[in-house]
Design a protein around this motif. Structure first.
Motif, mmCIF file in Angstrom:
data_model
loop_
_atom_site.group_PDB
_atom_site.id
_atom_site.type_symbol
_atom_site.label_atom_id
_atom_site.label_comp_id
_atom_site.label_asym_id
_atom_site.label_seq_id
_atom_site.Cartn_x
_atom_site.Cartn_y
_atom_site.Cartn_z
ATOM 1 N N VAL A 60 -19.162 65.531 -15.478
ATOM 2 C CA VAL A 60 -19.414 64.424 -15.743
ATOM 3 C C VAL A 60 -20.012 63.130 -14.544
ATOM 4 O O VAL A 60 -18.439 63.629 -13.779
ATOM 5 C CB VAL A 60 -18.753 63.954 -16.385
ATOM 6 N N TYR A 61 -20.520 62.056 -15.173
ATOM 7 C CA TYR A 61 -20.635 60.872 -14.080
ATOM 8 C C TYR A 61 -20.491 59.878 -15.057
ATOM 9 O O TYR A 61 -21.150 60.142 -16.153
ATOM 10 C CB TYR A 61 -22.061 60.970 -13.090
ATOM 11 N N SER A 62 -20.070 58.927 -14.411
ATOM 12 C CA SER A 62 -19.947 57.477 -15.352
ATOM 13 C C SER A 62 -21.039 56.396 -14.218
ATOM 14 O O SER A 62 -21.117 56.886 -13.191
ATOM 15 C CB SER A 62 -18.321 57.002 -15.083
ATOM 16 N N GLY A 63 -21.115 55.625 -14.720
ATOM 17 C CA GLY A 63 -22.366 54.089 -14.462
ATOM 18 C C GLY A 63 -22.787 53.111 -15.273
ATOM 19 O O GLY A 63 -21.533 53.228 -16.535
ATOM 20 N N PHE A 64 -23.263 52.691 -14.410
ATOM 21 C CA PHE A 64 -24.111 51.381 -15.572
ATOM 22 C C PHE A 64 -25.389 51.460 -15.400
ATOM 23 O O PHE A 64 -26.131 52.120 -14.597
ATOM 24 C CB PHE A 64 -23.711 50.300 -15.221
ATOM 25 N N VAL A 65 -25.865 50.435 -15.943
ATOM 26 C CA VAL A 65 -27.595 50.631 -16.046
ATOM 27 C C VAL A 65 -27.329 48.895 -16.378
ATOM 28 O O VAL A 65 -26.964 47.997 -16.505
ATOM 29 C CB VAL A 65 -28.053 50.051 -17.523
ATOM 30 N N ALA A 66 -27.736 48.674 -14.568
ATOM 31 C CA ALA A 66 -28.189 47.335 -14.264
ATOM 32 C C ALA A 66 -29.413 46.335 -15.504
ATOM 33 O O ALA A 66 -30.422 46.900 -15.617
ATOM 34 C CB ALA A 66 -28.470 46.930 -12.876
ATOM 35 N N PRO A 67 -29.071 45.544 -15.377
ATOM 36 C CA PRO A 67 -29.588 44.687 -17.257
ATOM 37 C C PRO A 67 -30.992 44.156 -16.842
ATOM 38 O O PRO A 67 -31.441 44.265 -17.213
ATOM 39 C CB PRO A 67 -28.268 43.463 -17.198
ATOM 40 N N ASP A 68 -31.378 43.879 -15.498
ATOM 41 C CA ASP A 68 -32.609 43.668 -15.119
ATOM 42 C C ASP A 68 -32.825 44.426 -14.136
ATOM 43 O O ASP A 68 -34.597 44.417 -14.721
ATOM 44 C CB ASP A 68 -32.298 42.245 -13.689
#
Ligand SMILES: Cc1cc2nc3c(=O)[nH]c(=O)nc-3n(C[C@H](O)[C@H](O)[C@H](O)COP(=O)(O)OP(=O)(O)OC[C@H]3O[C@@H](n4cnc5c(N)ncnc54)[C@H](O)[C@@H]3O)c2cc1C
Length: 366
Positions: A85-93
């Motif tokens: 399992v990985y965590s992260g984010f989606v860059a808004p731009d």
């Protein structure tokens, strides 16, 4: 001894299996069909120690171990498999660039993986509907019965306290013990017994047919939606389906589990977020747009145990986001409680008597 279980979700099925393994006569009464509600529409994600430091820890660890055992013990293929399992984010731009490891290159530019948060030793997945059905089938093979019908009351013996079975649309099934495991619909049982409120929290999900294109790693990603940070969860399963869920809302619980529908706006937003994650989340690959209600209690912990002011009456619900994970240990503990008078695991944090009972006059059942 005969036990009637109200509800054929994952909690009812696991309780049926562990009771049937002890040679106890079991009848499961299910209004719609096995795994008709959240137990058929969940992600199916399992984690050994994500409840560490909470009263759920022992239940979750035991259940995680039981999931691995059941995969070898009973027939059926519900796609049990350990996963990373990985965590992260989606860059808004969308213009963040990260050199992703090769197995994560199916993700779009702008998806940033921050860390690994689960390994094959600590996290796994099942297909929840197939798991629930296989567990129910294993209980049936041991002699349990499944009857389709709507529980409408829990009649009492002459002492007014002892449950003597269940009423199913006018006819009574006699029993020595009754287990209420109707997920969020357990709320209705507050009409028949002294029980705290159980709420339904609705969450939408989309299931994609991704075949072998999406590798077997779960993702927990922060995503911006209308200026708010939301967490989107991606669960690729062994049968080639990938379950994506985010967003939840408060919506009235339909009396009929078959009448649960997703909020169209939530599905549109979830679909847009999914497409931002990867071109593999193509609308042409959508198998299901759905919603389900998680059973939630006032303090966030499940209700597992004997119902106060009643004899022979038990409850197992309110498992919130961890119902698939915690079902086997819940079923095992209830079977011990009913047959032996005590469970090996400490059920005191889940004692239904810790919360005030719901005033039944507050229930609107029409
Ligand atoms: C989008 C989503 C994703 C999730 N993902 C995960 C996950 O990855 N991992 C995890 O561990 N958990 C997950 N969960 C939580 C999990 O799905 C639930 O906690 C669990 O399924 C609850 O099971 P249950 O048996 O208590 O209730 P339910 O599945 O709701 O089953 C209750 C059953 O009772 C029946 N019933 C209702 N009324 C009556 C009546 N009057 N008479 C007879 N039968 C009746 C219903 O038809 C239903 O089949 C998720 C939930 C959602 C909504």
């Amino acid at each position: 001894m005969r036990v009637v279980i109200c509800g054929g979700g994952v909690i009812g099925a696991c309780t049926a299996l562990f009771l049937a393994r002890r040679g106890i006569e079991v009848i499961v009464v299910e209004r719609t069909e096995v795994a008709a509600a959240a137990s058929g529409k969940a992600g199916g994600f399992l984690a050994r120690d994500w409840c560490a430091g909470t009263p759920l820890d022992a239940l979750a660890r035991r259940s995680f171990a039981l999931h691995a055992q059941l995969a070898g013990d009973i027939p059926g293929d519900w796609g049990y498999r350990p996963m990373t399992v990985y965590s992260g984010f989606v860059a808004p731009d969308g213009d963040a660039r990260q050199a992703l490891p090769s197995k994560l290159r199916w993700l779009a530019d702008g998806v940033v993986i921050a860390q690994r948060i689960g390994t094959h030793e600590t996290t796994a997945i099942v297909h929840p509907r197939k798991f629930t059905s296989s567990v129910m089938d294993a209980a049936l093979a041991l002699g349990a019965q499944l009857r389709r019908g709507r529980i409408t009351a829990i009649p009492r013996a002459a002492d007014g306290a002892t449950a003597r079975g269940v009423e199913v649309e006018g006819s009574v099934i006699e029993a020595d013990a009754v287990v209420i495991a109707m997920g969020p619909w357990s709320l209705l049982a507050a009409q028949w017994a002294s029980l705290p409120a159980v709420y339904g929290q609705r969450s939408p999900s989309i299931v994609y047919d991704t075949g072998t294109d999406v590798p077997a790693d779960a993702l927990f990603l922060e995503h911006e939606d209308n200026g708010n940070a939301v967490s989107i969860e991606v669960f690729p399963r062994a049968d080639g389906s990938t379950h994506v869920t985010a967003l939840s809302d408060i919506a009235p619980l339909p009396l009929d589990p078959a009448a649960v529908t997703p909020d169209e706006d939530a599905i549109v937003r979830l679909q847009a977020m999914s497409e931002r994650l990867s071109s593999l989340f193509d609308p042409a690959r959508i198998i299901a747009r759905q919603a389900c209600f998680r059973p939630v209690t006032q303090d966030g912990l499940p209700l597992i145990g004997k119902v106060s002011q009643s004899e022979g009456l038990y409850v197992a619900t309110g498992h919130n986001v961890w119902g698939i994970l915690n079902a086997p240990a819940t079923g095992e503990a209830l079977a011990q409680l009913i047959a032996d008078g005590a469970a090996q695991i400490d059920l005191s944090p889940f004692d239904p008597a810790r919360l005030a009972p719901l005033d039944p006059s507050l229930l609107q059942t029409r």
